[in-house]
Scaffold this motif. Structure first.
Motif, short mmCIF file in Angstrom:
data_model
loop_
_atom_site.label_atom_id
_atom_site.label_comp_id
_atom_site.label_asym_id
_atom_site.label_seq_id
_atom_site.Cartn_x
_atom_site.Cartn_y
_atom_site.Cartn_z
N ASP A 1 0.88 -1.18 0.00
CA ASP A 1 0.00 0.00 0.00
C ASP A 1 0.92 1.22 0.00
OD1 ASP A 1 -1.94 1.92 0.31
OD2 ASP A 1 -2.47 1.35 2.37
N HIS B 1 -2.17 2.42 9.12
CA HIS B 1 -2.95 1.24 9.52
C HIS B 1 -2.11 0.00 9.31
CE1 HIS B 1 -3.34 0.62 5.19
NE2 HIS B 1 -3.52 1.93 5.10
N GLU C 1 3.27 7.57 1.29
CA GLU C 1 2.88 6.39 2.06
C GLU C 1 3.89 5.27 1.87
OE1 GLU C 1 -0.91 4.65 0.94
OE2 GLU C 1 -1.01 3.57 2.86
MN MN Z 1 -2.87 3.07 3.45
#
Ligand code: MN
Ligand code: GLY
Ligand code: MN
Length: 452
Positions: free
Chosen positions: A280, A364, A419
């Protein structure tokens, strides 16, 4: 038609690499619910329209405990009289040419392709394997306390009708989510593969957007998807290919716009491996190859926040610490830029005023699901403490909506997120997606290198 076919049964298959890891995960589940019958379905294919289905992806819970990928299957842990459980995979067997199943449009191997036999799967998965068509009758007759992972197989639930309890079943779901908080070696290796393939997908996109003309966001989506299908199973979630103003929409997956030189392109995408582990990753790229002054100003602030967030990831730290560190850095920049009047950072932070532009949480857990372990108990996750083997994203951002009248015009329509996927190690952390550059200078140099 029934005669004259070769015997293709494989008789000496080695267990899959994942099989011993799955056995350990099942042992933890067995120890948690002694004496209870536990049912974890893989799920059924979902209709897209008429007689076409979406591509099938088994439930993460089933994958985690079996390493298998079959549709309509289920893992059953049968309590044994002497303690512990017998693990049984209920699977569709090979289709028979003698009774005509093979030729049928419904699950016949002529249409679907060859499946493993139950005996082959027993060797590969290290599990007792039975015909899934016998599962409803087995469940209807099974005695004792039962728990089922609900919501994935209506047939399984119908066979257990009146015998399960929603609160008990929810406990099972929560436990299976918690069980995935700490990744084992197999999972960490898979996440490394996912990150490496994702980095190559981002490189593909940089090359695909090299032209002076606009590039459709769908071309970007398709470019990344091709890498996901070449190196993995799929994308782990719908790719966010957000150019220009679209970058201020957190989950822009419509991808109907165009990336033009001068725009920022926020690309949030992850390859899912063939064992269903996903990366991700987000990079916010200047489509032209060079940031403008205002883009770089916002980018540098987000980069500083991400640096602060990553530095707060270590064993023993609270899960919330990296969020606090990153958000505080963003608040400092927003105050410094004069966007919050004369208020102090402390006041802004306490009142949460920065959140108008930081919008989302800072990260997360990551694994089989992009938002992995989402149901884990609060004290083990959101209010919990980081442990080696946990993998989480650190993804601060600043998003100035195009119609936000509280900021000067030059900020409006600018969205930046960075990210990365961070593994908690014994003494700190490792950035698993460090194959992609992060600082503004590194991003520009990397883009120039790829575009020649
Ligand atoms: Mn994410
Ligand atoms: N790609 C969704 C997220 O970053 O959480
Ligand atoms: Mn993301």
């Amino acid at each position: 038609m029934a005669q004259g076919w070769a015997d293709t049964e494989a008789r000496d298959l080695a267990p899959t690499e994942q099989a011993p890891y799955c056995a350990r995960r099942r042992a933890a589940l067995s120890a948690r619910y002694p004496g209870e019958l536990l049912v974890v379905p893989a799920g059924n294919p979902k209709v897209r329209s008429n007689d076409s289905d979406y591509s099938f992806r088994p439930t993460s819970e089933y994958v985690h405990l079996t390493g298998d990928r079959c549709e309509d299957a289920a893992l059953v842990l049968e309590p044994r009289a002497g303690g512990g459980h017998l693990a049984v995979a209920y699977l569709r067997p090979r289709s028979d040419r003698r009774n005509g199943e093979f030729w049928l449009d419904l699950h016949g191997e002529l249409w679907d392709g060859r499946r493993n036999s139950l005996a082959e799967n027993r060797q590969l998965l290290g599990l007792v394997c039975r015909d899934v068509r016998t599962l409803p009758a087995y469940l209807e007759e099974a005695a004792g306390r039962v728990r089922v992972l609900r919501g994935h197989d209506a047939g399984v639930e119908a066979a257990l009708h009146g015998r399960t309890d929603p609160a008990r079943d929810e406990e099972l779901r929560v436990f299976l989510s918690e069980l995935r908080l700490v990744k084992d070696e197999f999972e960490i290796a898979e996440l490394r593969l996912a990150c490496a393939a994702t980095a190559r997908g981002f490189e593909d996109v940089v090359r695909a957007t090299a032209s002076d003309a606009a590039t459709a966001e769908r071309v970007i989506e398709g470019t990344f998807f091709m890498r996901a299908r070449i190196e993995g199973n799929d994308v782990g979630y719908r790719s966010i290919c957000a150019a220009g103003d679209h970058a201020t929409t957190l989950h822009w997956v419509r991808n109907t716009g165009c990336a033009e030189p001068g725009d920022l392109l926020l690309l949030d995408a992850g390859v899912e491996t063939n064992h269903f582990y996903t990366a991700d990753v987000t990079r916010t790229l200047p489509v032209s190859g060079r940031f403008t002054a205002i883009q770089r100003k916002v980018y540098d602030a987000v980069f500083a926040a991400q640096e602060a967030g990553i530095a707060a990831v270590r064993p023993g730290a609270k899960f919330a610490d990296f969020h606090t560190a990153a958000q505080r850095t963003l608040a400092e920049h927003l105050v410094d830029w004069g966007l919050l009047g004369n208020r102090s950072v402390e006041e802004v932070f306490t009142l949460g005023l920065h959140r108008r532009w930081t919008l989302a949480g800072t990260g997360h857990m990551l694994g089989l699901d992009v938002h992995d372990c989402a149901l884990a108990p609060t004290d083990a996750y959101v209010d919990g403490t980081l442990e080696p083997g946990m993998v989480l994203t650190v993804e601060p951002g600043l998003y100035f909506q195009p119609d936000d009248l509280t900021v000067p015009q030059e900020y409006r329509g600018t969205g930046v997120r960075i990210e990365d996927d961070i593994l908690v190690t014994a003494d700190g952390n490792e950035n698993m997606s460090a194959g992609l550059p992060r600082s503004a200078d590194e991003v520009e140099a990397w883009m120039a290198g790829l575009r020649g």
